[in-house]
Design an enzyme around this catalytic site. Structure first.
Site, mmCIF file in Angstrom:
data_model
loop_
_atom_site.group_PDB
_atom_site.id
_atom_site.type_symbol
_atom_site.label_atom_id
_atom_site.label_comp_id
_atom_site.label_asym_id
_atom_site.label_seq_id
_atom_site.Cartn_x
_atom_site.Cartn_y
_atom_site.Cartn_z
ATOM 1 N N THR A 2 -5.701 2.769 -7.003
ATOM 2 C CA THR A 2 -6.977 2.597 -6.300
ATOM 3 C C THR A 2 -7.891 3.776 -6.640
ATOM 4 O O THR A 2 -7.520 4.932 -6.434
ATOM 5 C CB THR A 2 -6.736 2.502 -4.783
ATOM 6 O OG1 THR A 2 -5.923 1.351 -4.545
ATOM 7 C CG2 THR A 2 -8.039 2.358 -4.007
ATOM 8 N N TYR B 24 -2.097 5.578 -4.124
ATOM 9 C CA TYR B 24 -3.090 6.604 -3.817
ATOM 10 C C TYR B 24 -2.506 7.909 -4.329
ATOM 11 O O TYR B 24 -1.319 8.187 -4.092
ATOM 12 C CB TYR B 24 -3.286 6.745 -2.306
ATOM 13 C CG TYR B 24 -4.202 5.750 -1.654
ATOM 14 C CD1 TYR B 24 -5.423 5.403 -2.217
ATOM 15 C CD2 TYR B 24 -3.865 5.181 -0.426
ATOM 16 C CE1 TYR B 24 -6.276 4.514 -1.589
ATOM 17 C CE2 TYR B 24 -4.717 4.290 0.212
ATOM 18 C CZ TYR B 24 -5.925 3.955 -0.374
ATOM 19 O OH TYR B 24 -6.765 3.081 0.248
ATOM 20 N N SER C 154 0.828 -1.215 0.000
ATOM 21 C CA SER C 154 0.000 0.000 0.000
ATOM 22 C C SER C 154 0.859 1.261 0.000
ATOM 23 O O SER C 154 1.958 1.280 0.572
ATOM 24 C CB SER C 154 -0.872 -0.010 1.263
ATOM 25 O OG SER C 154 -1.459 1.252 1.466
ATOM 26 N N HIS D 38 -13.482 -2.214 -1.788
ATOM 27 C CA HIS D 38 -12.566 -1.843 -0.697
ATOM 28 C C HIS D 38 -12.936 -2.587 0.589
ATOM 29 O O HIS D 38 -12.802 -2.052 1.692
ATOM 30 C CB HIS D 38 -12.619 -0.333 -0.482
ATOM 31 C CG HIS D 38 -11.286 0.300 -0.156
ATOM 32 N ND1 HIS D 38 -10.546 1.000 -1.068
ATOM 33 C CD2 HIS D 38 -10.563 0.348 0.995
ATOM 34 C CE1 HIS D 38 -9.440 1.463 -0.500
ATOM 35 N NE2 HIS D 38 -9.423 1.067 0.755
ATOM 36 N N LYS E 132 -8.062 -0.509 -9.294
ATOM 37 C CA LYS E 132 -8.673 -1.270 -8.202
ATOM 38 C C LYS E 132 -9.870 -0.478 -7.670
ATOM 39 O O LYS E 132 -9.713 0.696 -7.308
ATOM 40 C CB LYS E 132 -7.645 -1.475 -7.085
ATOM 41 C CG LYS E 132 -8.205 -2.088 -5.814
ATOM 42 C CD LYS E 132 -7.082 -2.386 -4.835
ATOM 43 C CE LYS E 132 -7.587 -3.018 -3.564
ATOM 44 N NZ LYS E 132 -8.187 -2.062 -2.628
HETATM 45 C C1 LIG Z 1 -7.104 -2.549 7.278
HETATM 46 C C2 LIG Z 1 -7.294 -2.330 5.809
HETATM 47 C C3 LIG Z 1 -6.530 -1.383 5.156
HETATM 48 C C4 LIG Z 1 -6.684 -1.186 3.775
HETATM 49 N N1 LIG Z 1 -5.869 -0.306 3.136
HETATM 50 C C5 LIG Z 1 -5.934 -0.199 1.783
HETATM 51 C C6 LIG Z 1 -5.006 0.622 1.083
HETATM 52 O O1 LIG Z 1 -4.132 1.233 1.663
HETATM 53 N N2 LIG Z 1 -5.132 0.694 -0.269
HETATM 54 C C7 LIG Z 1 -6.110 0.008 -0.954
HETATM 55 O O2 LIG Z 1 -6.188 0.103 -2.183
HETATM 56 N N3 LIG Z 1 -6.984 -0.797 -0.300
HETATM 57 C C8 LIG Z 1 -6.912 -0.922 1.036
HETATM 58 N N4 LIG Z 1 -7.772 -1.767 1.681
HETATM 59 C C9 LIG Z 1 -8.730 -2.574 0.909
HETATM 60 C C10 LIG Z 1 -8.116 -3.924 0.519
HETATM 61 O O3 LIG Z 1 -7.097 -3.754 -0.430
HETATM 62 C C11 LIG Z 1 -9.154 -4.889 -0.079
HETATM 63 O O4 LIG Z 1 -9.838 -4.239 -1.119
HETATM 64 C C12 LIG Z 1 -10.168 -5.396 0.949
HETATM 65 O O5 LIG Z 1 -9.580 -5.596 2.206
HETATM 66 C C13 LIG Z 1 -10.743 -6.724 0.446
HETATM 67 O O6 LIG Z 1 -11.734 -7.182 1.317
HETATM 68 P P1 LIG Z 1 -11.473 -8.299 2.448
HETATM 69 O O7 LIG Z 1 -10.813 -7.591 3.582
HETATM 70 O O8 LIG Z 1 -12.851 -8.762 2.760
HETATM 71 O O9 LIG Z 1 -10.595 -9.379 1.848
HETATM 72 C C14 LIG Z 1 -7.647 -1.952 3.062
HETATM 73 C C15 LIG Z 1 -8.419 -2.895 3.737
HETATM 74 C C16 LIG Z 1 -8.250 -3.099 5.092
HETATM 75 C C17 LIG Z 1 -9.068 -4.160 5.776
#
Ligand SMILES: Cc1cc2nc3c(=O)[nH]c(=O)nc-3n(C[C@H](O)[C@H](O)[C@H](O)COP(=O)(O)O)c2cc1C
Length: 394
Positions: free
Chosen positions: A154, A129, A105, A274, A250
């Site tokens: 994203t 981002y 990330s 997300h 994404k």
């Molecule tokens: C704690 C956390 C932090 C996240 N941070 C980012 C991020 O920095 N960038 C991003 O594109 N998605 C982020 N996401 C989304 C994840 O990339 C992903 O889309 C999502 O967790 C998928 O769902 P799941 O947790 O049910 O597997 C984050 C998700 C979580 C749970």
């Protein structure tokens, strides 16, 4: 006993301070979208085919010219260093060992160069981002120099989703303990002792060289997800100018946006809401997947994340047109419970479950999974026809 991802999820509540746990588990608004991700996956049926030789089941898939051992990768998650010190590196190493990609990330707590150095043979994708274009350019340039294999922009965070748990917990960057947070830390001494030598993690990629944490206001802006809201389709040419490798979007859910992505020369899509952390009214990722896959019609690979908690969920997503899926929270549960080994154990559970499910379905390779061959029941996808075949990597 830690038999499945749900066991790891429950254990996570015990080992992490509440504010960290809630940051991971949290969703936007009332959590409808996050629950839909899981609920719609559970409503999909895959009908087994019988009397097929399943002595050997091959879960591998080829993506952008590289072989993944599983149709699975680790999704980008910010603040992994809050779960475990050097969490970014530990997750990258677990993914490398499993032969699958790790996405770092923009909001990581380790310099992208250090993460790459920790698993040099592994596959790593850089998530972007765009808060300030200048800073984004520097990250892209550093990722290019360091051999990141794909860039993931994203696109579902023009502003942050409404994360009320974080607000209630007083969670902000730079980290400043309130009495309530202090109590949270005291009641989780193992976590606190592990963190103590390094202090609170900060965002490590916000300066041009990646040394130092960047300004306090930049740190706060990233946690608040204060994005460049003027980023539009035309801005992609700016990114393309800097990044010649695979460029993915994404957070695409609408088939028209998938077509726009094709028109703008995007190399791959990640169907995602997300993890239910942005627009609470979004459709589940699994229900959006077949529409996007149909719009793209095999011209570029389509990936999906959101709610994958079983190997069987991976099979369902592949049946509905995904080339592979990503997990966000599951590997964070593993990281919280057992560091790199915990994340590796979570990946192994998903891999073992997938092999068992493919065997039960009579599918010996991922190419046997597309829906028509398995007579998938697509309640979640309404009347949308499932794509016929797996999209091919370019
Ligand atoms: C704690 C956390 C932090 C996240 N941070 C980012 C991020 O920095 N960038 C991003 O594109 N998605 C982020 N996401 C989304 C994840 O990339 C992903 O889309 C999502 O967790 C998928 O769902 P799941 O947790 O049910 O597997 C984050 C998700 C979580 C749970």
């Amino acid at each position: 006993m830690l038999l499945n991802i749900e066991d790891y999820r429950r254990r996570t509540r015990a080992v992490l301070p509440r504010f960290v746990h809630d940051y991971i588990e949290g969703s936007a608004d009332d959590g409808h979208c996050m629950r839909r991700n899981a609920g719609d996956l559970s409503g999909i049926e895959l009908t087994p085919r019988v009397l097929r030789d399943t002595t050997r089941v091959d879960t591998s898939v080829e993506v952008f010219g590289r072989k993944w051992a599983l149709p699975l990768g680790i999704a980008p998650t910010g603040l992994n260093g809050l779960v475990r010190p050097e969490g970014d590196r530990l997750l990258a190493a677990a993914a490398g060992e499993a032969g699958i990609p790790f996405s770092l990330s923009t909001a990581s707590n380790m310099r992208l160069e250090d993460v790459r150095a920790a698993a040099p043979g592994g596959m790593q994708w850089m998530q972007l981002y765009v808060m300030h274009r200048e800073m984004a350019s520097q990250i892209v340039e550093r990722a290019r120099k360091d051999g990141y294999q794909a860039l993931v922009l994203t696109v579902d965070v023009p502003v942050s989703g409404n994360r009320e748990l974080d607000l209630r917990n007083g969670f902000r960057m730079p980290f400043r303990p309130t009495p309530r947070l202090a109590w949270d830390l005291v009641s989780h001494p193992r976590w606190s002792l592990r963190m103590a030598p390094r202090g609170a993690p900060d965002f490590a990629n916000l300066t041009p060289s990646g040394s130092g944490a960047g300004s306090t206001s930049m740190q706060a802006a990233l946690l608040a997800r204060a994005m460049d809201q003027s980023l539009v389709w035309e801005s992609l040419a700016w990114l393309r100018g800097m990044w010649k490798g695979p460029l993915l979007l994404k957070g695409v859910l609408h088939p028209d946006d998938a077509r726009m992505a094709l028109d703008h020369g995007i190399d791959g899509l990640i169907v995602s809401n997300h993890g239910g952390r942005q627009n609470d009214a979004s459709p589940s990722a699994i229900s959006a997947l077949p529409r996007v896959a149909n719009a793209v019609a095999g011209r570029i690979p389509v990936f999906m994340d959101g709610g994958i908690r079983r190997g069987g969920d991976i099979a369902k997503a592949l049946a509905l047109g995904a080339m592979a899926v990503f997990v966000g929270r599951p590997t964070l549960y593993g990281l919280a419970v057992g560091g790199q080994q915990g994340a590796a154990a979570v990946l192994k559970i998903l891999a073992d479950e997938l092999v068992r499910n493919m065997t039960l379905l009579g599918a010996t390779t991922v190419r046997d999974l597309p829906a028509r061959r398995l007579a998938a029941t697509l309640q979640a996808a309404e009347a949308v026809e499932a794509p016929d075949a797996m999209p091919l990597a370019r």
